[in-house]
Enzyme design. Structure first.
Site, PDB file in Angstrom:
ATOM      1  N   ASP A 179     -23.347  45.836  46.871  1.00 27.27           N
ATOM      2  CA  ASP A 179     -23.402  47.303  46.877  1.00 27.27           C
ATOM      3  C   ASP A 179     -22.078  47.917  46.454  1.00 27.27           C
ATOM      4  OD1 ASP A 179     -24.115  49.912  47.228  1.00 27.27           O
ATOM      5  OD2 ASP A 179     -24.259  49.841  49.398  1.00 27.27           O
ATOM      6  N   ASP A 382     -23.861  52.674  40.006  1.00 22.43           N
ATOM      7  CA  ASP A 382     -24.191  52.160  41.334  1.00 22.43           C
ATOM      8  C   ASP A 382     -25.137  50.977  41.221  1.00 22.43           C
ATOM      9  OD1 ASP A 382     -24.396  52.055  44.176  1.00 22.43           O
ATOM     10  OD2 ASP A 382     -26.268  53.184  44.060  1.00 22.43           O
TER      11      ASP A 382
END
Length: 502
Positions: A179, A382
């Protein structure tokens, strides 16, 4: 025969219509196209992999959760000639027995729901302009680059990708969410007050000789945004915008990447973990903040890393998460990283425009993606968001331009958040307009499979972008698929290398 007078207004209107149709025809015919080979979502893919998954788990895990000798259990080539540590990618479908009763179609719909929640949560966090302070380096990994595998979380209902690393001493290997949109590294720990279901055994800190609790007065404890204290032990809490949270003891621990040990990494040992977490044992925070893994790993390793996100439909393609000098691909094109003075977690970049069919969409201007002085707006890259979100005016312009170029394809009803879908049943391949993202200093041409994706087993494909009312735009992992995405923090730049998973 007596002639008739044609009003000038009619001639003017006719001329406008004719010229408009002519312009549309010219625009459509002059567009650049590329081939898309069609592969719909299979109906029974997960169930058919049942025995393969059991065999793979038997290989990956010994009885105590330790990783077996990689040279005898896994095959694959090194992604770099300089003896960079690597492991072969295995799709999570093969490693998640909990997902065997779910169809790919159901898992895809669940992933889109989770993805919408994540994108909203990121937008809320960015809008809140939460200042997380300066970054500090911590930890040591010896003198070599190191790497780990990266796999898709599709089969676990997750849009995220997973990497497998060792926790503690002796190492207990577990799947961790990869992440770039968060900082704190954490893992579920026993005893559990409340833990969600994960693929691997829950980590027991009492069985690790390298586990060290952080005291309340420690400078490391004070780096947390949300901190507590119990019996002089530092407690952490991380809450996500979707309502998920993890709470537990803050500690330092050793992480192992296929034999390379990275010591003294700040780690949340979560005893109460609730929300939309699924499958993985925890989260490897790769953001830009002071407690992220890249920041802690230090100048030698953490300031350069890269990953390649494999096609979700591929079950056995090699892919790597790499830290160190070898992470920087020679074929990558780079764009400068932008600093948000109000929020240092996210990787902001400048998006100057988007092309469809080789032509810039004129109404998609750089001002639509500008990060202002207050920390609002901008564009982030992201790994945990699946579908790219563009601020609404930019998305509408992109969508309309794509529809013009794809007008020969049969339309299908909307699907979930997708409002531009096509019925491609019975076809093996089609031509679709090219799509390219123009970052500052870097033009990134997307493969057709990165923006026209299957959503069911009946031949329905949808344009994999979405609009957002938020000023923040997010480049998601569907569009990153197949690229090696390079995070060169030392050079303050982010790169994209096509065909980077091989």
């Amino acid at each position: 025969m007596e002639g008739k007078t044609i009003p000038l207004s009619f001639l003017f209107t006719f001329s406008i219509i004719f010229l408009s149709l002519f312009a549309l025809s010219v625009t459509s015919s002059s567009l650049q196209y590329q081939k898309l080979v069609l592969h719909s979502l299979p109906e029974t893919q997960l169930q058919s992999l049942n025995w393969d998954a059991q065999d793979l788990n038997a290989q990956l895990l010994s009885g105590d959760g330790s990783e077996p000798d990689p040279d005898t259990t896994l095959s694959g080539s090194d992604p770099d000639p300089n003896n960079v540590l690597s492991v072969q990618l295995h799709h999570v479908d093969l490693a998640s027995p909990a997902s065997f009763n779910a169809t790919p179609h159901a898992l895809f719909k669940l992933r889109l729901k989770r993805d919408a929640v994540r994108a909203k949560a990121i937008s809320i966090l960015a809008a809140a302009n939460a200042t997380v302070g300066r970054r500090t380096g911590r930890g040591h990994a010896g003198g070599r680059d190191f790497s780990s595998s990266v796999i898709s979380g599709l089969a676990q209902g997750s849009g995220e990708y997973f990497t497998r690393i060792g926790i503690g001493t002796p190492s207990k290997y577990a799947y961790m969410v990869l992440d770039t949109g968060s900082d704190v590294v954490w893992i579920q720990c026993s005893p559990c007050k409340k833990c969600y279901t994960q693929t691997d055994p829950v980590f027991d800190p009492t069985k690790s000789s390298s586990f060290v609790g952080v005291s309340c007065g420690s400078p490391l404890c004070r780096q947390l945004d949300t901190v507590g204290c119990s019996r002089k032990k530092c407690l952490y809490q991380v809450s996500y915008g979707d309502g998920s949270f993890t709470v537990g003891d803050f500690s330092t621990e050793t992480l192992t990447f296929r034999g390379t040990r990275v010591n003294n990494i700040a780690l949340g040992c979560g005893h109460d973990n609730e929300g939309l977490f699924v499958g993985a044992a925890g989260l490897l925070g790769l953001g830009r903040g002071r407690l992220s893994f890249p920041t802690q790993a230090g100048r030698r390793f953490g300031r350069k890393f890269s990953y390649c996100l494999v096609d979700r439909s591929a079950s056995a393609r090699p892919s790597y998460l790499v830290f160190g000098e070898s992470a920087v691909s020679r074929t990558a094109v780079f764009t400068p990283l932008v600093t948000n003075p109000k929020l240092d977690t996210f990787y902001y970049v400048e998006l100057a425009g988007i092309s469809v069919g080789g032509t810039r969409v004129p109404s998609i201007r750089p001002s639509l993606f500008k990060l202002n002085a207050a920390g609002d707006g901008g564009v982030i890259v992201d790994s945990g968001t699946s579908v790219t979100r563009l601020t609404r005016p930019a998305y509408i312009a992109l969508r309309d331009a794509f529809r013009v170029g794809a007008r020969d394809l049969k339309r299908a009803p909307d699907f979930s958040l997708f409002d531009t879908c096509f019925d491609l049943s019975g076809k093996t391949e089609v031509k679709v307009p090219t799509v390219a993202l123009h970052f500052r200093g870097a033009d990134v041409s997307l493969p057709a499979s990165n923006y026209l994706i299957p959503v069911d087993s009946d031949g329905t494909f949808c344009f994999a972008f979405a609009g957002t009312m938020s000023g923040l735009s997010i480049i998601g992992n569907i569009q990153q698929q197949g690229f090696r995405v390079v995070f060169d923090l030392a050079g303050s730049r982010l790169g994209f290398a096509p065909r980077g998973c091989a």
